[in-house]
Motif scaffolding. Sequence first.
Motif, mmCIF file in Angstrom:
data_model
loop_
_atom_site.group_PDB
_atom_site.id
_atom_site.type_symbol
_atom_site.label_atom_id
_atom_site.label_comp_id
_atom_site.label_asym_id
_atom_site.label_seq_id
_atom_site.Cartn_x
_atom_site.Cartn_y
_atom_site.Cartn_z
ATOM 1 N N PHE A 42 0.833 -1.204 0.000
ATOM 2 C CA PHE A 42 0.000 0.000 0.000
ATOM 3 C C PHE A 42 0.870 1.258 0.000
ATOM 4 O O PHE A 42 0.611 2.219 -0.737
ATOM 5 C CB PHE A 42 -0.918 -0.011 1.221
ATOM 6 C CG PHE A 42 -1.816 1.197 1.322
ATOM 7 C CD1 PHE A 42 -3.044 1.224 0.674
ATOM 8 C CD2 PHE A 42 -1.430 2.296 2.067
ATOM 9 C CE1 PHE A 42 -3.863 2.348 0.757
ATOM 10 C CE2 PHE A 42 -2.240 3.426 2.162
ATOM 11 C CZ PHE A 42 -3.466 3.450 1.511
ATOM 12 N N TRP A 91 1.042 4.060 -3.076
ATOM 13 C CA TRP A 91 0.701 5.464 -2.816
ATOM 14 C C TRP A 91 1.884 6.403 -3.043
ATOM 15 O O TRP A 91 1.788 7.381 -3.789
ATOM 16 C CB TRP A 91 0.184 5.577 -1.376
ATOM 17 C CG TRP A 91 -0.112 6.980 -0.919
ATOM 18 C CD1 TRP A 91 -0.468 8.050 -1.675
ATOM 19 C CD2 TRP A 91 -0.077 7.443 0.435
ATOM 20 N NE1 TRP A 91 -0.655 9.156 -0.899
ATOM 21 C CE2 TRP A 91 -0.438 8.825 0.404
ATOM 22 C CE3 TRP A 91 0.194 6.848 1.656
ATOM 23 C CZ2 TRP A 91 -0.507 9.594 1.568
ATOM 24 C CZ3 TRP A 91 0.113 7.615 2.813
ATOM 25 C CH2 TRP A 91 -0.235 8.970 2.767
ATOM 26 N N SER A 127 2.111 6.630 -7.020
ATOM 27 C CA SER A 127 1.202 7.786 -6.932
ATOM 28 C C SER A 127 -0.262 7.397 -7.081
ATOM 29 O O SER A 127 -1.078 8.170 -7.607
ATOM 30 C CB SER A 127 1.558 8.837 -7.997
ATOM 31 O OG SER A 127 2.889 9.267 -7.838
ATOM 32 N N MET A 128 -0.615 6.211 -6.633
ATOM 33 C CA MET A 128 -2.017 5.791 -6.653
ATOM 34 C C MET A 128 -2.742 6.443 -5.483
ATOM 35 O O MET A 128 -2.285 6.339 -4.340
ATOM 36 C CB MET A 128 -2.122 4.271 -6.549
ATOM 37 C CG MET A 128 -3.510 3.731 -6.778
ATOM 38 S SD MET A 128 -3.566 1.916 -6.722
ATOM 39 C CE MET A 128 -5.139 1.622 -7.537
ATOM 40 N N PRO A 129 -3.848 7.132 -5.730
ATOM 41 C CA PRO A 129 -4.580 7.764 -4.627
ATOM 42 C C PRO A 129 -4.935 6.746 -3.543
ATOM 43 O O PRO A 129 -5.335 5.620 -3.860
ATOM 44 C CB PRO A 129 -5.845 8.310 -5.313
ATOM 45 C CG PRO A 129 -5.441 8.496 -6.745
ATOM 46 C CD PRO A 129 -4.476 7.389 -7.037
ATOM 47 N N PRO A 130 -4.778 7.097 -2.278
ATOM 48 C CA PRO A 130 -5.030 6.139 -1.190
ATOM 49 C C PRO A 130 -6.410 5.488 -1.244
ATOM 50 O O PRO A 130 -6.556 4.299 -0.956
ATOM 51 C CB PRO A 130 -4.867 6.991 0.071
ATOM 52 C CG PRO A 130 -3.946 8.095 -0.338
ATOM 53 C CD PRO A 130 -4.280 8.394 -1.773
ATOM 54 N N ALA A 163 -6.286 2.879 -3.836
ATOM 55 C CA ALA A 163 -5.455 1.777 -3.373
ATOM 56 C C ALA A 163 -6.227 0.883 -2.409
ATOM 57 O O ALA A 163 -6.182 -0.351 -2.494
ATOM 58 C CB ALA A 163 -4.190 2.318 -2.705
ATOM 59 N N SER A 206 -2.238 -0.884 -9.336
ATOM 60 C CA SER A 206 -1.310 0.237 -9.199
ATOM 61 C C SER A 206 -0.323 0.303 -10.365
ATOM 62 O O SER A 206 0.233 1.368 -10.654
ATOM 63 C CB SER A 206 -0.533 0.129 -7.887
ATOM 64 O OG SER A 206 0.324 -1.004 -7.903
#
Length: 542
Positions: free
Chosen positions: A49, A53, A57-60, A63, A413
């Motif tokens: 996780f 993030w 740079s995957m939005p929480p 994720a 991701s």
Amino acid sequence: MFHQPLEPAGNLLLSSLVAITPLIVLLVLLAGLRWKAHWASLTTLVVGFALAWLVWSMPPVQAMSAGLDGMAQAVLSILWLTFNAIWIHNLTVTTGHFEVLRKTFARLSDDLRIATIIIAFAFGALLEALAGGGAPVAICAVMLISLGLNPLKAVAAALVADTAPVAFGGMGNPITILARTVQLPGGGTISPEAFAAMTGRQTSILSLLVPFVLLLIVDGRRGIRGAWPAALTGGVSFGAAQYLLSNHFAYQLTDIFAALVATLAIVVLSRVWRPKHPVSFREGPGDTSAADLAITTGERWRSFAPYLIVVALFSIAQIPAAKEFLDGLTVTFAWPGLDVVNAQGAPVVTDYVLNYGSATGTLLFISGLLTMAVLRVHPVRAVAAYRGVLRQFGWAIFTILCVFALSFLMNYSGMIVTLGTALAATGGLFAFLAPVVGWFGVFVTGTDAGANAMFGQLQATAAAQIDTSPILLGAANTAGGVMGKMISPQNLAVGAAAIGMVGKEGEILRRVIGWSLGFLLLTCVLVYLQSTPVLGWMVVGG
């Protein structure tokens, strides 16, 4: 909208090293530091996780949604299936019919080597088809010990035998999971039937060899000299049935029919041929006590009833009218909170398929209800048996949820795409390495379905990069994974517990790791040749 970056760390090599970090963490915690699987998987999920993030740079929120999607997939595809399969087995145990079944198998041959092939290879495949999850190893090892086989030999035989059927275990669940996981670069998908057919063209060859290895484990080279006709009959009949079912019928039934065909073939052979110098049981084939002699033909048939019910119900489910009805109960919806496109700008499919009618677990649950009626199990007793299954799994449920959450998080991701692209840099050599990826996946997750969920998309990504068949590499992930089953920490722990040797997992590992690596090398060579004109004619078309 989240765009998957291909090289978030600045270059492909560094990005791929970061992407593989969660898998390295899981391996170190499990095998190196010997953490409990549930804590190791939770820690690894947290690491995954954080990387999704902070690096990808995957939005929480997305994720977390990806992880929850993986958990939801695990509930329907793994837990619901496994709970009901083991529940059916427990019903036979609580009613005493499993003991009847054990004695029936013991009476099929008076040679311990041949009985090992029937029990560990054929009956073990049937158990793998219905349950998996270590059940074939535990049950078959105990049965072999009761016939007089040395405990370490018994568990080694059970572990090695639980290879060929694994690809189609749990009613074909690894294949089903693979098809759900893989998305082509353009957004398309591949049918599970295509993956099943290709996998059958790989594992059926492996099936030919497993019975011979069992003879070596039980009785060394003398076993090969004395009982090779039984090994040849069992291997050829199982492999042929596995090929035919996976390529021309319902892949979910592959192991069930292969197990039945192999058993029948060996029994028929035993009627016309016997070893010149048989290896006897410690107390003779099947206890000839008064209790054993009192077992009626009806009781013997009822001991087989649960498996016959499963075969009949799944066969009915493949009839076009029934299949259409069950498929009509499916609900498909876009998983909330996920809006993803890949590095090429193509939308990533995030649909959740709730096939509550046709799901393997649902058909097994119905089979369990019918088993209750046939074995005359009171509902209160049946509910108690189901509660026992839930207690038996305990923390394993949490582990399975975390592993699937990690695999979906890594897929959505873009970590898996990064890894696949980096591995594809090896060019045509990756076809040779593809089974190793599946082998590693099963070692880490303990299941072929888990390995396919984790690495199926990686194989498809690499296939696109090196311009080879994603069906071939996806099947290679499945076929390679079956060799990892016998050395996975989970399976070793189950085997050690079954023979009363907890803490001796290392000794068991030393007995089987050579066979695991040998079979893996053979599969690597086979897949590589299938990626070339030499055996390219074996590859299933898209």
